[in-house]
Design a protein around this motif. Structure first.
Motif, PDB file in Angstrom:
ATOM      1  N   TRP A   1       9.369  -4.233  -0.800  1.00 36.30           N
ATOM      2  CA  TRP A   1       8.842  -3.874   0.508  1.00 36.30           C
ATOM      3  C   TRP A   1       9.851  -2.984   1.228  1.00 36.30           C
ATOM      4  CZ3 TRP A   1       3.988  -5.490   1.744  1.00 36.30           C
ATOM      5  CH2 TRP A   1       3.447  -6.487   0.932  1.00 36.30           C
TER       6      TRP A   1
ATOM      7  N   ASP B   1       0.797  -1.212   0.000  1.00 38.74           N
ATOM      8  CA  ASP B   1       0.000   0.000   0.000  1.00 38.74           C
ATOM      9  C   ASP B   1       0.834   1.270   0.000  1.00 38.74           C
ATOM     10  OD1 ASP B   1      -2.646  -0.972  -0.119  1.00 38.74           O
ATOM     11  OD2 ASP B   1      -2.372  -1.750   1.902  1.00 38.74           O
TER      12      ASP B   1
ATOM     13  N   LYS C   1       2.246  -7.500   7.667  1.00 43.00           N
ATOM     14  CA  LYS C   1       2.316  -6.486   8.723  1.00 43.00           C
ATOM     15  C   LYS C   1       3.139  -5.276   8.270  1.00 43.00           C
ATOM     16  CE  LYS C   1       1.587  -9.575  12.580  1.00 43.00           C
ATOM     17  NZ  LYS C   1       2.087 -10.073  13.868  1.00 43.00           N
ATOM     18  N   HIS C   2       2.722  -4.113   8.746  1.00 42.83           N
ATOM     19  CA  HIS C   2       3.354  -2.831   8.436  1.00 42.83           C
ATOM     20  C   HIS C   2       4.857  -2.867   8.723  1.00 42.83           C
ATOM     21  CE1 HIS C   2       4.511   1.366   9.435  1.00 42.83           C
ATOM     22  NE2 HIS C   2       3.782   1.612   8.355  1.00 42.83           N
TER      23      HIS C   2
ATOM     24  N   ASN D   1       7.886  -0.792   9.787  1.00 44.04           N
ATOM     25  CA  ASN D   1       8.046   0.471  10.493  1.00 44.04           C
ATOM     26  C   ASN D   1       9.304   1.234  10.068  1.00 44.04           C
ATOM     27  OD1 ASN D   1      10.265  -0.471  12.117  1.00 44.04           O
ATOM     28  ND2 ASN D   1       8.792  -1.544  13.395  1.00 44.04           N
TER      29      ASN D   1
ATOM     30  N   GLY E   1       8.618  -5.604  11.015  1.00 42.64           N
ATOM     31  CA  GLY E   1       7.401  -5.894  10.262  1.00 42.64           C
ATOM     32  C   GLY E   1       7.718  -6.684   9.005  1.00 42.64           C
TER      33      GLY E   1
ATOM     34  N   GLY F   1       6.878   1.621   5.631  1.00 42.00           N
ATOM     35  CA  GLY F   1       5.535   2.074   5.280  1.00 42.00           C
ATOM     36  C   GLY F   1       4.730   1.070   4.471  1.00 42.00           C
ATOM     37  N   SER F   2       5.343   0.010   3.976  1.00 40.20           N
ATOM     38  CA  SER F   2       4.623  -0.987   3.170  1.00 40.20           C
ATOM     39  C   SER F   2       3.816  -1.926   4.069  1.00 40.20           C
ATOM     40  CB  SER F   2       5.595  -1.824   2.344  1.00 40.20           C
ATOM     41  OG  SER F   2       6.298  -1.044   1.426  1.00 40.20           O
ATOM     42  N   TYR F   3       2.661  -2.350   3.580  1.00 41.50           N
ATOM     43  CA  TYR F   3       1.806  -3.312   4.272  1.00 41.50           C
ATOM     44  C   TYR F   3       0.692  -3.732   3.326  1.00 41.50           C
ATOM     45  CZ  TYR F   3      -1.331   0.685   4.748  1.00 41.50           C
ATOM     46  OH  TYR F   3      -2.138   1.764   4.488  1.00 41.50           O
TER      47      TYR F   3
END
Length: 145
Positions: free
Chosen positions: A48, A8, A122-123, A125, A84, A51-53
């Motif tokens: 990835w 995202d 999972k996000h 960080n 993450g 901020g990616s998730y």
């Protein structure tokens, strides 16, 4: 792409469709409003970083009886799970994780799941930016019948 499997933020993705079986005896499958016959697969290459998730969707258009998820990880030597990027599998309507898949370079993760099993990444960080491995790549594929 509006796919739930596209990172995202901070990532890029290339997707392809295929693997249609030309056997006329297979039942028809509707995915994203398009009629297909037989088993299908989707493949995407993703990067990835911080901020990616992905999101957890209970209205996944690819929800079929059974699916095989595959993830091949690259360039994630020394990845710390505290940052993450871990794929979590949970049962629909439950909060407890059934399975977690952590990125590890040159490793392939295969998960065979039913339609009641959901997945999300999972996000990642901001602390990952302070490490020598601030991003990684994967090739994600899903084969479903």
């Amino acid at each position: 792409s509006d796919s739930a499997e596209t990172p995202d933020k901070g990532g890029s993705s290339a997707q392809g469709d295929g693997c249609e079986d030309e056997d006329d005896d297979e039942e028809e499958i509707v995915v994203e409003g398009v009629m297909h016959e037989g088993p299908l697969c989707h493949v995407s290459v993703r990067q990835w970083s911080a901020g990616s998730y992905t999101l957890l969707h209970d209205t996944d258009p690819e929800k079929e009886e059974f699916a095989l998820d595959s993830r091949m990880f690259f360039a994630c030597d020394g990845w710390n799970s505290d940052h993450g990027g871990i794929t979590s599998y949970i049962a629909d309507g439950e909060d407890e994780e059934l399975l977690t898949v952590q990125p590890e370079s040159n490793c392939l993760a295969l998960v065979y799941r039913d339609k009641e099993t959901l997945r999300f990444v999972k996000h990642i960080n901001h602390a990952v930016n302070q490490t020598s491995c601030s991003s990684f790549f994967d090739i994600f594929g899903i084969y479903y019948e």
